[in-house]
Design a protein around this motif. Sequence first.
Motif, PDB file in Angstrom:
ATOM      1  N   PHE A 138       0.842  -1.207   0.000  1.00 50.17           N
ATOM      2  CA  PHE A 138       0.000   0.000   0.000  1.00 50.17           C
ATOM      3  C   PHE A 138       0.873   1.252   0.000  1.00 50.17           C
ATOM      4  O   PHE A 138       0.632   2.207  -0.750  1.00 50.17           O
ATOM      5  CB  PHE A 138      -0.907  -0.026   1.234  1.00 50.17           C
ATOM      6  N   SER A 139       1.928   1.251   0.828  1.00 52.71           N
ATOM      7  CA  SER A 139       2.822   2.404   0.908  1.00 52.71           C
ATOM      8  C   SER A 139       3.559   2.631  -0.404  1.00 52.71           C
ATOM      9  O   SER A 139       3.700   3.769  -0.866  1.00 52.71           O
ATOM     10  CB  SER A 139       3.827   2.203   2.053  1.00 52.71           C
ATOM     11  N   ARG A 140       4.023   1.547  -1.053  1.00 52.61           N
ATOM     12  CA  ARG A 140       4.750   1.688  -2.320  1.00 52.61           C
ATOM     13  C   ARG A 140       3.857   2.251  -3.410  1.00 52.61           C
ATOM     14  O   ARG A 140       4.297   3.032  -4.247  1.00 52.61           O
ATOM     15  CB  ARG A 140       5.351   0.338  -2.742  1.00 52.61           C
ATOM     16  N   VAL A 141       2.590   1.838  -3.410  1.00 53.09           N
ATOM     17  CA  VAL A 141       1.642   2.366  -4.408  1.00 53.09           C
ATOM     18  C   VAL A 141       1.490   3.871  -4.224  1.00 53.09           C
ATOM     19  O   VAL A 141       1.463   4.635  -5.197  1.00 53.09           O
ATOM     20  CB  VAL A 141       0.277   1.664  -4.282  1.00 53.09           C
ATOM     21  N   GLN A 142       1.400   4.326  -2.977  1.00 52.29           N
ATOM     22  CA  GLN A 142       1.288   5.754  -2.724  1.00 52.29           C
ATOM     23  C   GLN A 142       2.529   6.504  -3.194  1.00 52.29           C
ATOM     24  O   GLN A 142       2.436   7.600  -3.756  1.00 52.29           O
ATOM     25  CB  GLN A 142       1.066   6.011  -1.230  1.00 52.29           C
ATOM     26  N   GLU A 143       3.703   5.919  -2.983  1.00 51.79           N
ATOM     27  CA  GLU A 143       4.942   6.571  -3.416  1.00 51.79           C
ATOM     28  C   GLU A 143       5.001   6.690  -4.933  1.00 51.79           C
ATOM     29  O   GLU A 143       5.403   7.730  -5.467  1.00 51.79           O
ATOM     30  CB  GLU A 143       6.160   5.796  -2.890  1.00 51.79           C
ATOM     31  N   ARG A 144       4.613   5.636  -5.634  1.00 49.65           N
ATOM     32  CA  ARG A 144       4.622   5.710  -7.102  1.00 49.65           C
ATOM     33  C   ARG A 144       3.610   6.733  -7.601  1.00 49.65           C
ATOM     34  O   ARG A 144       3.864   7.439  -8.582  1.00 49.65           O
ATOM     35  CB  ARG A 144       4.330   4.323  -7.686  1.00 49.65           C
ATOM     36  N   SER A 145       2.481   6.811  -6.923  1.00 49.60           N
ATOM     37  CA  SER A 145       1.478   7.805  -7.294  1.00 49.60           C
ATOM     38  C   SER A 145       2.017   9.220  -7.107  1.00 49.60           C
ATOM     39  O   SER A 145       1.812  10.097  -7.951  1.00 49.60           O
ATOM     40  CB  SER A 145       0.215   7.609  -6.439  1.00 49.60           C
ATOM     41  N   ALA A 146       2.738   9.442  -6.003  1.00 51.05           N
ATOM     42  CA  ALA A 146       3.320  10.768  -5.747  1.00 51.05           C
ATOM     43  C   ALA A 146       4.416  11.082  -6.753  1.00 51.05           C
ATOM     44  O   ALA A 146       4.561  12.234  -7.191  1.00 51.05           O
ATOM     45  CB  ALA A 146       3.870  10.830  -4.323  1.00 51.05           C
ATOM     46  N   ASP A 147       5.203  10.074  -7.159  1.00 53.09           N
ATOM     47  CA  ASP A 147       6.222  10.285  -8.194  1.00 53.09           C
ATOM     48  C   ASP A 147       5.575  10.749  -9.495  1.00 53.09           C
ATOM     49  O   ASP A 147       6.053  11.683 -10.155  1.00 53.09           O
ATOM     50  CB  ASP A 147       6.988   8.986  -8.455  1.00 53.09           C
ATOM     51  N   SER A 148       4.484  10.078  -9.870  1.00 50.01           N
ATOM     52  CA  SER A 148       3.794  10.409 -11.120  1.00 50.01           C
ATOM     53  C   SER A 148       3.206  11.818 -11.064  1.00 50.01           C
ATOM     54  O   SER A 148       3.339  12.602 -12.012  1.00 50.01           O
ATOM     55  CB  SER A 148       2.688   9.383 -11.384  1.00 50.01           C
TER      56      SER A 148
END
Length: 467
Positions: free
Chosen positions: A174-184
């Motif tokens: 869940f945390s990694r998905v949020q990080e990738r979303s913030a990168d995008s």
Amino acid sequence: MRNLLAVPFSRICLRSAGRSIRFMVALLAIVSITAQPVAAQSILRDAETEALFTDMVAPLVAVSELDADEVEVVLINDRQINAFVAGGQRIYFYSGLIETADTANEVQGVMAHELGHITGGHIIRFDEGVKTATGITVLSLLLGAAAIAAGAGDAGMGILAAGQQAAMGKFLAFSRVQERSADSAGARYLSAAGISGRGSIDFFKKLQNYEFRLGIPQEDSYGRTHPLSGERVTLLRDVYQKDPAWDKPSDPEIEARFQRVKAKLLGYTAEPAVTLREYPESDQSVPARYARAYAWHKSAYPDRALYEVNNLLKTAPNDPYFLELQGQILLESGKPDEALQALRKSVHLTNNQPLIASLFGHALIATEDPQYLDEAAKVLKAAVNKDNRNPFAWYQLGVVYSQQGDIARAQLATAESSLLERNYASAIRSSQIAMAGIPENTPDWIRAQDISFIAKAEFEKNNRRRR
């Protein structure tokens, strides 16, 4: 530059009941730390730094459709290379990140990423990931306990261990998905603002080098809260290189201001020997002189510090931040009368910037000349009206009220300062004394009552945590 200390928060304390309970405690601790990340940190406030951060983040905020008045960048005195968002639309930067970054463009890349967390609602949605993970853990506890009670001890322990692993895996994913979303999202904001993503790539490469030094396996990011920096570089490079802003140079004025702020930050936070090694006497640049001025001042060599500042002022006599530093050195060297001219000019040039105004008010008081009390009161009232979260300004205003014989408002100002410093017992005492001496139902009396209510609630909450 000012150092504002926050009071440490209480740790969650639960009785241990096996490895699964310990996992739940660890997960809950993560939640507590995420929800209150700055409670035990030391916040640095500096007029020049805050002005720079505001100008750096402004074009990114404009394209993110957030309210510019709501977004704030806060600096924490910590050598870690980190940044995060918390408390609405606040972005927190560790001083170690600023020291590590070579350019303002690198920092803007991090700002864009953190804005992605805000617009994605990741602070609010964080509870979703925790709820899923703790749900799995509780279920495994129940099933495991039932198996053990039925006599299948090994099977029960296996269920407990599997539950822990599944819960942590869910949470980390869940945390990694949020990080990738913030990168995008960060990439979109940089592009829309016309800011190159080169700095973002460069900074992720720095983080990747740290991962290499720490021996972090680079095969995949399973078991981590963030994707590996190498993975992020690979994904983002293709995006950034196609963007029209990829080859656009950074704003030279912003970059020059960043180098100044970076130098003064090192001069303020590092040991003087470290600063003087990084910025030796042979370096006569503005950032180097700036850093050395702070280093010499910290070392109790005011003459050397003033030598550096005076040379800076020869090239820029109306620079408000050089004047601020000159006044600060004189004031803290026991020469408040000599500090007044520089600080008064700095306040004028910055249109009464509240942090500088509070220092000027302190200098006026420190002269111990009654003729300056009215001016000090005026300056400090203006400072807290513009920025009421400065405990130093409130404290100094209390000193003025006390010397003017207005004890009730002196206590009210002390209550404001104590509340900001989380000294709730002092805030309660001072607010109650203020209420006793101020006419009932007037604005000042109502404010004292509000402080009393808030401080009592926080005081009781802290007592419950300690039990």
